[in-house]
Write a protein that holds these residues in place. Sequence first.
Motif, PDB file in Angstrom:
ATOM      1  N   LEU A  60       9.791  -6.055  -5.973  1.00 54.08           N
ATOM      2  CA  LEU A  60       9.489  -5.729  -4.702  1.00 54.08           C
ATOM      3  C   LEU A  60       8.059  -5.249  -4.539  1.00 54.08           C
ATOM      4  O   LEU A  60       7.881  -4.326  -5.334  1.00 54.08           O
ATOM      5  CB  LEU A  60      10.669  -4.624  -3.940  1.00 54.08           C
ATOM      6  CG  LEU A  60      10.473  -4.381  -2.440  1.00 54.08           C
ATOM      7  CD1 LEU A  60      10.630  -5.520  -1.856  1.00 54.08           C
ATOM      8  CD2 LEU A  60      11.321  -3.377  -2.498  1.00 54.08           C
ATOM      9  N   VAL A  63       7.366  -3.513   1.683  1.00 56.83           N
ATOM     10  CA  VAL A  63       8.611  -3.432   2.694  1.00 56.83           C
ATOM     11  C   VAL A  63       7.808  -3.225   4.214  1.00 56.83           C
ATOM     12  O   VAL A  63       7.014  -2.165   4.325  1.00 56.83           O
ATOM     13  CB  VAL A  63       9.440  -2.292   2.627  1.00 56.83           C
ATOM     14  CG1 VAL A  63      10.494  -2.316   3.592  1.00 56.83           C
ATOM     15  CG2 VAL A  63      10.018  -2.420   1.129  1.00 56.83           C
ATOM     16  N   THR A  65       7.536  -3.630   8.610  1.00 58.74           N
ATOM     17  CA  THR A  65       8.202  -3.616   9.853  1.00 58.74           C
ATOM     18  C   THR A  65       7.321  -4.362  10.585  1.00 58.74           C
ATOM     19  O   THR A  65       6.227  -4.215  10.871  1.00 58.74           O
ATOM     20  CB  THR A  65       8.308  -2.046  10.233  1.00 58.74           C
ATOM     21  OG1 THR A  65       9.070  -1.353   9.568  1.00 58.74           O
ATOM     22  CG2 THR A  65       9.031  -2.032  11.766  1.00 58.74           C
ATOM     23  N   VAL A  67       6.526  -5.861  14.587  1.00 58.83           N
ATOM     24  CA  VAL A  67       6.839  -5.382  16.127  1.00 58.83           C
ATOM     25  C   VAL A  67       6.147  -6.479  16.844  1.00 58.83           C
ATOM     26  O   VAL A  67       5.056  -6.771  16.290  1.00 58.83           O
ATOM     27  CB  VAL A  67       6.122  -4.031  16.270  1.00 58.83           C
ATOM     28  CG1 VAL A  67       6.390  -3.983  17.818  1.00 58.83           C
ATOM     29  CG2 VAL A  67       6.965  -2.972  15.465  1.00 58.83           C
ATOM     30  N   GLU A  77      11.592  -6.815  16.972  1.00 58.01           N
ATOM     31  CA  GLU A  77      11.290  -5.964  15.738  1.00 58.01           C
ATOM     32  C   GLU A  77      12.027  -6.400  14.681  1.00 58.01           C
ATOM     33  O   GLU A  77      13.224  -6.749  14.765  1.00 58.01           O
ATOM     34  CB  GLU A  77      11.489  -4.505  16.147  1.00 58.01           C
ATOM     35  CG  GLU A  77      11.154  -3.833  14.744  1.00 58.01           C
ATOM     36  CD  GLU A  77      11.165  -2.157  14.800  1.00 58.01           C
ATOM     37  OE1 GLU A  77      11.089  -1.666  16.027  1.00 58.01           O
ATOM     38  OE2 GLU A  77      11.295  -1.368  14.099  1.00 58.01           O
ATOM     39  N   MET A  79      12.246  -6.656   9.941  1.00 53.44           N
ATOM     40  CA  MET A  79      11.847  -6.150   8.671  1.00 53.44           C
ATOM     41  C   MET A  79      11.533  -7.506   7.854  1.00 53.44           C
ATOM     42  O   MET A  79      12.011  -8.419   7.730  1.00 53.44           O
ATOM     43  CB  MET A  79      13.110  -5.372   8.136  1.00 53.44           C
ATOM     44  CG  MET A  79      13.512  -4.354   8.864  1.00 53.44           C
ATOM     45  SD  MET A  79      12.323  -2.933   8.735  1.00 53.44           S
ATOM     46  CE  MET A  79      12.289  -2.575   7.000  1.00 53.44           C
ATOM     47  N   PHE A  81      10.675  -8.071   3.518  1.00 51.83           N
ATOM     48  CA  PHE A  81      10.851  -7.604   2.208  1.00 51.83           C
ATOM     49  C   PHE A  81      10.050  -8.635   1.360  1.00 51.83           C
ATOM     50  O   PHE A  81      10.380  -9.761   1.230  1.00 51.83           O
ATOM     51  CB  PHE A  81      12.042  -7.390   1.736  1.00 51.83           C
ATOM     52  CG  PHE A  81      12.840  -6.591   2.735  1.00 51.83           C
ATOM     53  CD1 PHE A  81      12.790  -5.307   2.586  1.00 51.83           C
ATOM     54  CD2 PHE A  81      13.628  -7.097   3.551  1.00 51.83           C
ATOM     55  CE1 PHE A  81      13.538  -4.398   3.394  1.00 51.83           C
ATOM     56  CE2 PHE A  81      14.397  -6.321   4.518  1.00 51.83           C
ATOM     57  CZ  PHE A  81      14.407  -5.072   4.185  1.00 51.83           C
ATOM     58  N   PHE A  83       8.272 -10.085  -2.326  1.00 50.37           N
ATOM     59  CA  PHE A  83       8.377  -9.660  -3.738  1.00 50.37           C
ATOM     60  C   PHE A  83       7.201 -10.382  -4.094  1.00 50.37           C
ATOM     61  O   PHE A  83       6.393 -11.390  -3.683  1.00 50.37           O
ATOM     62  CB  PHE A  83       9.681 -10.372  -4.329  1.00 50.37           C
ATOM     63  CG  PHE A  83      10.880  -9.525  -3.992  1.00 50.37           C
ATOM     64  CD1 PHE A  83      11.778  -8.975  -4.873  1.00 50.37           C
ATOM     65  CD2 PHE A  83      11.589  -9.765  -2.570  1.00 50.37           C
ATOM     66  CE1 PHE A  83      12.765  -8.110  -4.765  1.00 50.37           C
ATOM     67  CE2 PHE A  83      12.429  -8.967  -2.426  1.00 50.37           C
ATOM     68  CZ  PHE A  83      13.244  -8.331  -3.423  1.00 50.37           C
ATOM     69  N   VAL A 131       4.407  -0.388  -4.477  1.00 48.26           N
ATOM     70  CA  VAL A 131       5.130  -1.105  -3.407  1.00 48.26           C
ATOM     71  C   VAL A 131       3.973  -0.404  -2.026  1.00 48.26           C
ATOM     72  O   VAL A 131       3.733   0.743  -1.923  1.00 48.26           O
ATOM     73  CB  VAL A 131       6.573  -0.371  -3.144  1.00 48.26           C
ATOM     74  CG1 VAL A 131       6.988  -1.172  -1.832  1.00 48.26           C
ATOM     75  CG2 VAL A 131       7.177  -0.741  -4.320  1.00 48.26           C
ATOM     76  N   TYR A 133       3.910  -0.093   1.882  1.00 45.26           N
ATOM     77  CA  TYR A 133       4.842  -0.028   3.371  1.00 45.26           C
ATOM     78  C   TYR A 133       3.684  -0.156   4.528  1.00 45.26           C
ATOM     79  O   TYR A 133       2.446   0.351   4.366  1.00 45.26           O
ATOM     80  CB  TYR A 133       5.349   1.485   3.168  1.00 45.26           C
ATOM     81  CG  TYR A 133       6.004   1.584   2.050  1.00 45.26           C
ATOM     82  CD1 TYR A 133       7.431   1.298   1.780  1.00 45.26           C
ATOM     83  CD2 TYR A 133       5.383   2.656   1.154  1.00 45.26           C
ATOM     84  CE1 TYR A 133       7.871   1.752   0.465  1.00 45.26           C
ATOM     85  CE2 TYR A 133       6.020   2.766  -0.205  1.00 45.26           C
ATOM     86  CZ  TYR A 133       7.058   2.468  -0.466  1.00 45.26           C
ATOM     87  OH  TYR A 133       7.937   2.930  -1.728  1.00 45.26           O
ATOM     88  N   GLY A 134       4.293  -0.578   5.483  1.00 41.11           N
ATOM     89  CA  GLY A 134       3.603  -0.933   6.698  1.00 41.11           C
ATOM     90  C   GLY A 134       4.204  -1.412   7.846  1.00 41.11           C
ATOM     91  O   GLY A 134       5.252  -1.941   7.961  1.00 41.11           O
ATOM     92  N   THR A 135       3.451  -1.328   8.921  1.00 41.10           N
ATOM     93  CA  THR A 135       3.870  -1.904  10.327  1.00 41.10           C
ATOM     94  C   THR A 135       2.990  -2.972  10.680  1.00 41.10           C
ATOM     95  O   THR A 135       1.650  -2.384  10.933  1.00 41.10           O
ATOM     96  CB  THR A 135       4.266  -0.824  11.247  1.00 41.10           C
ATOM     97  OG1 THR A 135       5.354   0.234  10.902  1.00 41.10           O
ATOM     98  CG2 THR A 135       4.798  -1.299  12.515  1.00 41.10           C
ATOM     99  N   GLN A 148      -0.451  -0.855  10.312  1.00 40.48           N
ATOM    100  CA  GLN A 148      -0.562   0.727   9.745  1.00 40.48           C
ATOM    101  C   GLN A 148       0.059   0.513   8.244  1.00 40.48           C
ATOM    102  O   GLN A 148       1.061  -0.174   8.229  1.00 40.48           O
ATOM    103  CB  GLN A 148       0.395   1.205  10.664  1.00 40.48           C
ATOM    104  CG  GLN A 148       0.718   2.693  10.376  1.00 40.48           C
ATOM    105  CD  GLN A 148       1.778   2.777   9.236  1.00 40.48           C
ATOM    106  OE1 GLN A 148       2.850   2.046   9.238  1.00 40.48           O
ATOM    107  NE2 GLN A 148       1.570   3.704   8.148  1.00 40.48           N
ATOM    108  N   LEU A 149      -0.809   0.941   7.348  1.00 40.62           N
ATOM    109  CA  LEU A 149       0.065   0.972   6.064  1.00 40.62           C
ATOM    110  C   LEU A 149      -0.207   2.184   5.351  1.00 40.62           C
ATOM    111  O   LEU A 149      -0.817   3.205   5.667  1.00 40.62           O
ATOM    112  CB  LEU A 149      -1.307  -0.105   5.148  1.00 40.62           C
ATOM    113  CG  LEU A 149      -1.560  -1.492   5.519  1.00 40.62           C
ATOM    114  CD1 LEU A 149      -2.767  -1.982   4.840  1.00 40.62           C
ATOM    115  CD2 LEU A 149      -0.308  -2.049   5.361  1.00 40.62           C
ATOM    116  N   ASP A 150       0.769   2.360   4.467  1.00 40.57           N
ATOM    117  CA  ASP A 150       1.123   3.558   3.752  1.00 40.57           C
ATOM    118  C   ASP A 150       1.204   3.373   2.270  1.00 40.57           C
ATOM    119  O   ASP A 150       1.703   2.568   1.879  1.00 40.57           O
ATOM    120  CB  ASP A 150       2.448   3.810   4.454  1.00 40.57           C
ATOM    121  CG  ASP A 150       2.404   5.492   4.415  1.00 40.57           C
ATOM    122  OD1 ASP A 150       1.830   6.252   3.890  1.00 40.57           O
ATOM    123  OD2 ASP A 150       3.260   5.769   5.347  1.00 40.57           O
TER     124      ASP A 150
END
Lengths: 150, 150
Positions: A60, A63, A65, A67, A77, A79, A81, A83, A131, A133-135, A148-150
């Motif tokens: 992975l 991950v 989101t 919108v 909305e 999700m 995933f 890999f 990994v 994470y973002g929207t 938006q990334l994390d």
Amino acid sequence: MQRVTNCVLQSDNQILMLKKPRRNWYAAPGGKMEPGENIKQAVKREFKEETDLTLVDPELKGVFTFVIQEDGETVKEWMMFTFACKKYEGKLTDYCREGELEWVPFQDVLTKDMAEGDKTIFDHCMNRDEVLYGTFTYTSDYQLLSLQLD
Amino acid sequence: MQRVTNCVLQSDNQILMLKKPRRNWYAAPGGKMEPGENIKQAVKREFKEETDLTLVDPELKGVFTFVIQEDGETVKEWMMFTFACKKYEGKLTDYCREGELEWVPFQDVLTKDMAEGDKTIFDHCMNRDEVLYGTFTYTSDYQLLSLQLD
């Protein structure tokens, strides 16, 4: 809520990409999770269905989101995933119902037409280990509104 | 589809657990994602709301599909994203609306009453580095019917 899994498969300095007929945009092969599946089962099943290849130890890498907004209102909305994988078994199919499969050299991947946010995802999968994470917020005709990334 | 995030926070050979009033079962603090959040934002927000602690660099350790079945029929399905974390900022709240917060020594964690599948999740978060994927199938009164791990 829709849940999508996909995989960036690397082999011999190339990435297996799928050119989808609707906009001729490139993407990573994958598709929708089925009820009760876990995300790793889903990505292996979807990848096999589209490519005939069996992913070996996919990891992975993202991950996300997603919108979809129209006139400032969220209309959908889901999700995703994502890999990454460096090993597979099997022989690439001659025919994929979802579009054209193509091994693309690393340096050409980000030059292909694709959803704007997907460039971030390919870049991450090719170059980073952790990994992400973002929207991603898009209009319904897939113009990226915000990221938006994390 | 409901999406839940939670975090197994470790510090000084203890895990921060939440004893929920309904069954007096223990769980990892967390809660439901809000629209448009990514999973890392969600876990940090939920953990902060329940504990007053700010997670520093939580890492994803599990992505789980939860299925609730009655008489062999699926009546509900949701996703859970479980993080682990070894660093935090802030001071633990005196009051949590969701139950009692308790620092539990490592060796006692798996002896606590909890949903059967949660023991697998705590064990994984305390002892393994990779991401675990799985599907937990429960009855509506939380008896574990089956467990599939990847």
